[in-house]
Write an enzyme that holds these catalytic residues in place. Sequence first.
Site, PDB file in Angstrom:
ATOM      1  N   ASN A  20      35.733  26.993  61.339  1.00 39.82           N
ATOM      2  CA  ASN A  20      34.781  27.983  61.845  1.00 39.82           C
ATOM      3  C   ASN A  20      35.202  28.406  63.256  1.00 39.82           C
ATOM      4  O   ASN A  20      34.956  27.711  64.228  1.00 39.82           O
ATOM      5  CB  ASN A  20      33.372  27.383  61.864  1.00 39.82           C
ATOM      6  CG  ASN A  20      32.315  28.353  62.349  1.00 39.82           C
ATOM      7  OD1 ASN A  20      32.614  29.400  62.917  1.00 39.82           O
ATOM      8  ND2 ASN A  20      31.056  27.998  62.137  1.00 39.82           N
ATOM      9  N   ARG A  70      35.918  30.850  58.330  1.00 39.84           N
ATOM     10  CA  ARG A  70      34.981  31.886  58.780  1.00 39.84           C
ATOM     11  C   ARG A  70      35.771  33.033  59.392  1.00 39.84           C
ATOM     12  O   ARG A  70      36.561  32.839  60.320  1.00 39.84           O
ATOM     13  CB  ARG A  70      34.007  31.325  59.811  1.00 39.84           C
ATOM     14  CG  ARG A  70      33.066  32.396  60.370  1.00 39.84           C
ATOM     15  CD  ARG A  70      32.368  31.927  61.621  1.00 39.84           C
ATOM     16  NE  ARG A  70      31.557  32.994  62.219  1.00 39.84           N
ATOM     17  CZ  ARG A  70      31.217  33.029  63.498  1.00 39.84           C
ATOM     18  NH1 ARG A  70      31.602  32.067  64.316  1.00 39.84           N
ATOM     19  NH2 ARG A  70      30.487  34.026  63.961  1.00 39.84           N
ATOM     20  N   HIS A 159      27.446  37.428  62.314  1.00 48.62           N
ATOM     21  CA  HIS A 159      26.715  36.166  62.174  1.00 48.62           C
ATOM     22  C   HIS A 159      26.054  36.065  60.794  1.00 48.62           C
ATOM     23  O   HIS A 159      25.067  35.345  60.617  1.00 48.62           O
ATOM     24  CB  HIS A 159      25.631  36.011  63.260  1.00 48.62           C
ATOM     25  CG  HIS A 159      26.160  35.889  64.645  1.00 48.62           C
ATOM     26  ND1 HIS A 159      25.667  36.640  65.697  1.00 48.62           N
ATOM     27  CD2 HIS A 159      27.139  35.116  65.159  1.00 48.62           C
ATOM     28  CE1 HIS A 159      26.328  36.334  66.804  1.00 48.62           C
ATOM     29  NE2 HIS A 159      27.218  35.406  66.498  1.00 48.62           N
ATOM     30  N   ARG A 220      29.144  39.285  76.839  1.00 48.98           N
ATOM     31  CA  ARG A 220      29.035  40.659  76.342  1.00 48.98           C
ATOM     32  C   ARG A 220      27.672  41.230  76.720  1.00 48.98           C
ATOM     33  O   ARG A 220      26.662  40.536  76.638  1.00 48.98           O
ATOM     34  CB  ARG A 220      29.233  40.695  74.828  1.00 48.98           C
ATOM     35  CG  ARG A 220      30.672  40.491  74.406  1.00 48.98           C
ATOM     36  CD  ARG A 220      30.791  40.251  72.911  1.00 48.98           C
ATOM     37  NE  ARG A 220      30.591  38.847  72.590  1.00 48.98           N
ATOM     38  CZ  ARG A 220      30.582  38.356  71.351  1.00 48.98           C
ATOM     39  NH1 ARG A 220      30.732  39.164  70.325  1.00 48.98           N
ATOM     40  NH2 ARG A 220      30.402  37.077  71.146  1.00 48.98           N
ATOM     41  N   GLU A 362      26.441  27.077  59.398  1.00 42.10           N
ATOM     42  CA  GLU A 362      27.466  27.972  58.857  1.00 42.10           C
ATOM     43  C   GLU A 362      28.460  27.202  58.003  1.00 42.10           C
ATOM     44  O   GLU A 362      28.999  27.740  57.032  1.00 42.10           O
ATOM     45  CB  GLU A 362      28.203  28.671  60.007  1.00 42.10           C
ATOM     46  CG  GLU A 362      27.377  29.701  60.734  1.00 42.10           C
ATOM     47  CD  GLU A 362      28.013  30.155  62.027  1.00 42.10           C
ATOM     48  OE1 GLU A 362      28.010  31.358  62.295  1.00 42.10           O
ATOM     49  OE2 GLU A 362      28.516  29.287  62.779  1.00 42.10           O
TER      50      GLU A 362
END
Length: 375
Positions: A20, A70, A159, A220, A362
């Site tokens: 991931n 991922r 996501h 960000r 995840e």
Amino acid sequence: MSADATRSQSAVPGRVLVVNAGSSSLKVSVVESDDTIECTSNLRCADTFPSAALAEFVHAAGPVEAVGHRIVHGGADFTGPARLDPHVYERITALRPLAPLHQDRALAGIDAIRALCPDLPAVACFDTAFHRTLPTEAHTYALPQAWRTRWGLRRYGFHGLSHAYASARASELVGLQPSSARVVSCHLGAGASLAAVRGGVCVDTTMGFTPTEGLVMATRAGDLDPGMLVWLLRNGVELEELERVLEHEAGLSALAGQGGDMRAIRADADAGDPRARSARAIYAYRVRTRIAAMAAAMGGLDVLAFTGGVGEHDDALRAATVAELGFLGVALDPGANARAWADADIGASGASVRTVVVTAREDVAIARETRETAG
């Protein structure tokens, strides 16, 4: 490991290695067939990919039967998981400019595992795939159709693996069927986004064509006036500088320093630092107003779920985020919120909207997709 790490590709894989690649770390896990985590490690990524640490983890983990990677951006090409082959690898590579913090790291992970275990069945699991159900009004930018057609300009969302798991798990925690619940999933970490999930289907999200749209994040800025960016380019800011700042030097890092690490910013805020306090207030405000927007996209709200590193561990931020959402029926139990860890209901007794904390999984979502695709 490659000699005994695989069995017949016609068999359904049980033990899955999950790689991931996030914006600030590389998480690796081994997920058993019953979705339990056998072992896991969070490998820090600085300027270089942690190839040696990844190899050490893989060899220590023992035999696995498939690997799931991922991949943040699948563009228009991928609406579900895909077996990794040269064509899929090429298409992932072509999408590098749209998610530079993630895509390069994911490709490095694919290369590293292929070198370690060349015969291991590999599957690419895309964050964008969960958002393929966005309706036209949610994914369309008001730009010329010629542009949208030529360059595939649309809101993709990200996501998705986290939102898919968290929204379903949130419904289960409060005794609702995922097929009928209206859930706003808040994935808050170094990267951050919300998703409106109605009946298990994503109908809106905060990220867009790239992961830079939406909420304030660690480095960000989230939503910005595009006219301001054009103005900056015309007034001396070079394109490369603008790109660097938007990806690496904006967001919480620009507002409060500390590299955008919310844990350090919270400590500074608790110590009275005005920049840190302001940064947390701005962050919470952006999340709060977008939660209301996500609820509007579904015509109401049944469950609000917090997940991700910040969403799971920052009780004060959760409280600040929902403080003005009483009109939606959201209210927290202060004690439950302060004590929450793992999967927990933190909503006030009698609140019409249940609020929960869900451990980000995840790895489980990736393992499930890998089994379905590699089997």
